[in-house]
Design a protein around this motif. Structure first.
Motif, PDB file in Angstrom:
ATOM      1  N   ALA A 255     146.226 -18.194  48.471  1.00 23.52           N
ATOM      2  CA  ALA A 255     145.548 -19.306  47.870  1.00 23.52           C
ATOM      3  C   ALA A 255     144.993 -19.124  46.550  1.00 23.52           C
ATOM      4  O   ALA A 255     145.265 -19.715  45.682  1.00 23.52           O
ATOM      5  N   ILE A 256     144.342 -17.935  46.383  1.00 20.23           N
ATOM      6  CA  ILE A 256     143.976 -17.545  45.073  1.00 20.23           C
ATOM      7  C   ILE A 256     144.980 -17.435  44.015  1.00 20.23           C
ATOM      8  O   ILE A 256     144.981 -18.072  42.928  1.00 20.23           O
ATOM      9  N   GLU A 257     146.141 -16.961  44.562  1.00 22.48           N
ATOM     10  CA  GLU A 257     147.066 -16.594  43.621  1.00 22.48           C
ATOM     11  C   GLU A 257     147.844 -18.023  43.208  1.00 22.48           C
ATOM     12  O   GLU A 257     148.216 -18.361  42.147  1.00 22.48           O
ATOM     13  N   VAL A 258     147.977 -18.877  44.258  1.00 18.11           N
ATOM     14  CA  VAL A 258     148.590 -20.261  43.939  1.00 18.11           C
ATOM     15  C   VAL A 258     147.700 -20.915  42.953  1.00 18.11           C
ATOM     16  O   VAL A 258     148.484 -21.357  41.918  1.00 18.11           O
ATOM     17  N   VAL A 259     146.553 -21.229  43.231  1.00 20.39           N
ATOM     18  CA  VAL A 259     145.642 -21.804  42.322  1.00 20.39           C
ATOM     19  C   VAL A 259     145.719 -21.368  40.765  1.00 20.39           C
ATOM     20  O   VAL A 259     145.343 -22.034  39.939  1.00 20.39           O
ATOM     21  N   THR A 260     145.597 -19.990  40.931  1.00 22.54           N
ATOM     22  CA  THR A 260     145.351 -19.505  39.359  1.00 22.54           C
ATOM     23  C   THR A 260     146.587 -19.496  38.671  1.00 22.54           C
ATOM     24  O   THR A 260     146.513 -19.390  37.331  1.00 22.54           O
ATOM     25  N   ASP A 261     147.724 -19.126  39.493  1.00 22.47           N
ATOM     26  CA  ASP A 261     149.012 -19.405  38.743  1.00 22.47           C
ATOM     27  C   ASP A 261     149.489 -20.773  38.389  1.00 22.47           C
ATOM     28  O   ASP A 261     149.703 -20.922  37.241  1.00 22.47           O
ATOM     29  N   VAL A 262     148.957 -21.581  39.028  1.00 20.99           N
ATOM     30  CA  VAL A 262     149.339 -23.234  38.622  1.00 20.99           C
ATOM     31  C   VAL A 262     148.440 -23.554  37.737  1.00 20.99           C
ATOM     32  O   VAL A 262     148.994 -23.955  36.671  1.00 20.99           O
ATOM     33  N   GLY A 263     147.334 -23.018  37.591  1.00 27.70           N
ATOM     34  CA  GLY A 263     146.236 -23.190  36.329  1.00 27.70           C
ATOM     35  C   GLY A 263     146.707 -22.543  35.351  1.00 27.70           C
ATOM     36  O   GLY A 263     146.700 -23.091  34.227  1.00 27.70           O
ATOM     37  N   SER A 264     147.320 -21.380  35.207  1.00 33.38           N
ATOM     38  CA  SER A 264     147.887 -20.685  34.198  1.00 33.38           C
ATOM     39  C   SER A 264     149.019 -21.450  33.603  1.00 33.38           C
ATOM     40  O   SER A 264     149.168 -21.606  32.349  1.00 33.38           O
ATOM     41  N   TYR A 265     149.927 -21.795  34.319  1.00 37.82           N
ATOM     42  CA  TYR A 265     151.041 -22.708  33.848  1.00 37.82           C
ATOM     43  C   TYR A 265     150.729 -23.764  33.093  1.00 37.82           C
ATOM     44  O   TYR A 265     151.082 -24.292  32.043  1.00 37.82           O
ATOM     45  N   LEU A 266     149.671 -24.524  33.745  1.00 42.75           N
ATOM     46  CA  LEU A 266     149.227 -25.726  33.091  1.00 42.75           C
ATOM     47  C   LEU A 266     148.411 -25.461  31.748  1.00 42.75           C
ATOM     48  O   LEU A 266     148.794 -26.113  30.955  1.00 42.75           O
ATOM     49  N   ILE A 267     147.759 -24.309  31.967  1.00 42.96           N
ATOM     50  CA  ILE A 267     146.790 -24.050  30.491  1.00 42.96           C
ATOM     51  C   ILE A 267     147.884 -23.662  29.658  1.00 42.96           C
ATOM     52  O   ILE A 267     147.809 -24.287  28.185  1.00 42.96           O
ATOM     53  N   ASP A 268     149.048 -22.932  29.766  1.00 44.00           N
ATOM     54  CA  ASP A 268     149.771 -22.552  28.760  1.00 44.00           C
ATOM     55  C   ASP A 268     150.966 -23.710  28.233  1.00 44.00           C
ATOM     56  O   ASP A 268     151.151 -23.908  27.161  1.00 44.00           O
ATOM     57  N   GLY A 269     151.305 -24.463  29.240  1.00 44.72           N
ATOM     58  CA  GLY A 269     152.167 -25.640  29.023  1.00 44.72           C
ATOM     59  C   GLY A 269     151.309 -26.835  28.269  1.00 44.72           C
ATOM     60  O   GLY A 269     151.934 -27.290  27.238  1.00 44.72           O
ATOM     61  N   PHE A 270     150.243 -26.775  28.470  1.00 42.34           N
ATOM     62  CA  PHE A 270     149.543 -28.122  27.896  1.00 42.34           C
ATOM     63  C   PHE A 270     148.709 -27.395  26.734  1.00 42.34           C
ATOM     64  O   PHE A 270     147.792 -28.430  26.058  1.00 42.34           O
ATOM     65  N   ILE A 271     148.892 -26.419  26.286  1.00 39.05           N
ATOM     66  CA  ILE A 271     148.258 -25.600  25.190  1.00 39.05           C
ATOM     67  C   ILE A 271     146.719 -25.981  25.395  1.00 39.05           C
ATOM     68  O   ILE A 271     145.953 -26.391  24.281  1.00 39.05           O
ATOM     69  N   MET A 272     145.968 -25.620  26.458  1.00 41.03           N
ATOM     70  CA  MET A 272     144.701 -25.935  26.650  1.00 41.03           C
ATOM     71  C   MET A 272     143.881 -24.534  26.228  1.00 41.03           C
ATOM     72  O   MET A 272     144.782 -23.539  25.979  1.00 41.03           O
ATOM     73  N   ARG A 273     142.765 -24.512  26.014  1.00 40.61           N
ATOM     74  CA  ARG A 273     141.964 -23.337  25.602  1.00 40.61           C
ATOM     75  C   ARG A 273     142.367 -22.053  26.475  1.00 40.61           C
ATOM     76  O   ARG A 273     142.509 -22.280  27.709  1.00 40.61           O
ATOM     77  N   ASP A 274     142.439 -20.950  25.912  1.00 45.66           N
ATOM     78  CA  ASP A 274     142.650 -19.734  26.636  1.00 45.66           C
ATOM     79  C   ASP A 274     141.454 -19.328  27.664  1.00 45.66           C
ATOM     80  O   ASP A 274     140.312 -19.496  27.409  1.00 45.66           O
ATOM     81  N   ALA A 275     142.089 -19.158  28.865  1.00 52.11           N
ATOM     82  CA  ALA A 275     141.056 -18.675  30.003  1.00 52.11           C
ATOM     83  C   ALA A 275     140.702 -17.018  29.834  1.00 52.11           C
ATOM     84  O   ALA A 275     141.483 -16.067  29.461  1.00 52.11           O
ATOM     85  N   SER A 276     139.477 -16.713  30.069  1.00 47.18           N
ATOM     86  CA  SER A 276     139.064 -15.448  29.926  1.00 47.18           C
ATOM     87  C   SER A 276     138.751 -14.887  31.364  1.00 47.18           C
ATOM     88  O   SER A 276     138.517 -13.438  31.609  1.00 47.18           O
TER      89      SER A 276
END
Length: 139
Positions: free
Chosen positions: A47-68
């Motif tokens: 579950a952790i991997e799913v939500v963080t992977d999806v979040g990362s794809y959204l952040i990268d795709g929509f050019i949101m601020r970088d996650a730390s």
């Protein structure tokens, strides 16, 4: 124009029903034994991997601020209105389990039902709905 890897997002979201089912079965049949303890542990990790992977794809795709951090992935996607506050609160608690599950697994209490295990299936399913709705709205 954004490039959002919808195929990879969808592949990960499609894993949610099995993860949710595994957690539901573990909760319903909980006996404090090793097998359901390991099922719970692996389902929480997935579950952790799913939500963080999806979040990362959204952040990268929509050019949101970088996650730390993993927590930051959840915060950024919440700030961008990908998920509701209720979903965000639970998923933030979930991603904080990554270090204990992945790095400190030797200390993980496998014979105790984790409180997230009973609420997480519905939250994961809502997360999938939230993400799909967000993609429809933004693309």
């Amino acid at each position: 124009m954004y490039y959002v890897n919808q195929e990879q997002i969808e592949r990960r979201l499609n894993a949610i029903p099995e993860i949710a089912s595994g957690l539901r079965q573990a909760v319903e049949s909980w006996d404090g034994g090793l097998i359901f303890g390991l099922v719970q542990e692996r389902a929480l990790h997935l579950a952790i991997e799913v939500v963080t992977d999806v979040g990362s794809y959204l952040i990268d795709g929509f050019i949101m601020r970088d996650a730390s951090s993993y927590e930051d992935i959840m915060d950024i996607t919440h700030e961008e209105k990908v998920m509701t506050s209720e979903v965000h609160t639970v998923l933030l608690e979930l991603v904080r389990l990554r270090k204990p599950l992945v790095q400190e697994y030797y200390d993980w209490e496998r014979h105790t039902l984790h409180p997230l295990s009973s609420v997480l299936p519905d939250v994961l399913e809502q997360f999938a709905v939230n993400v799909r709705d967000y993609l429809k709205q933004e693309l």
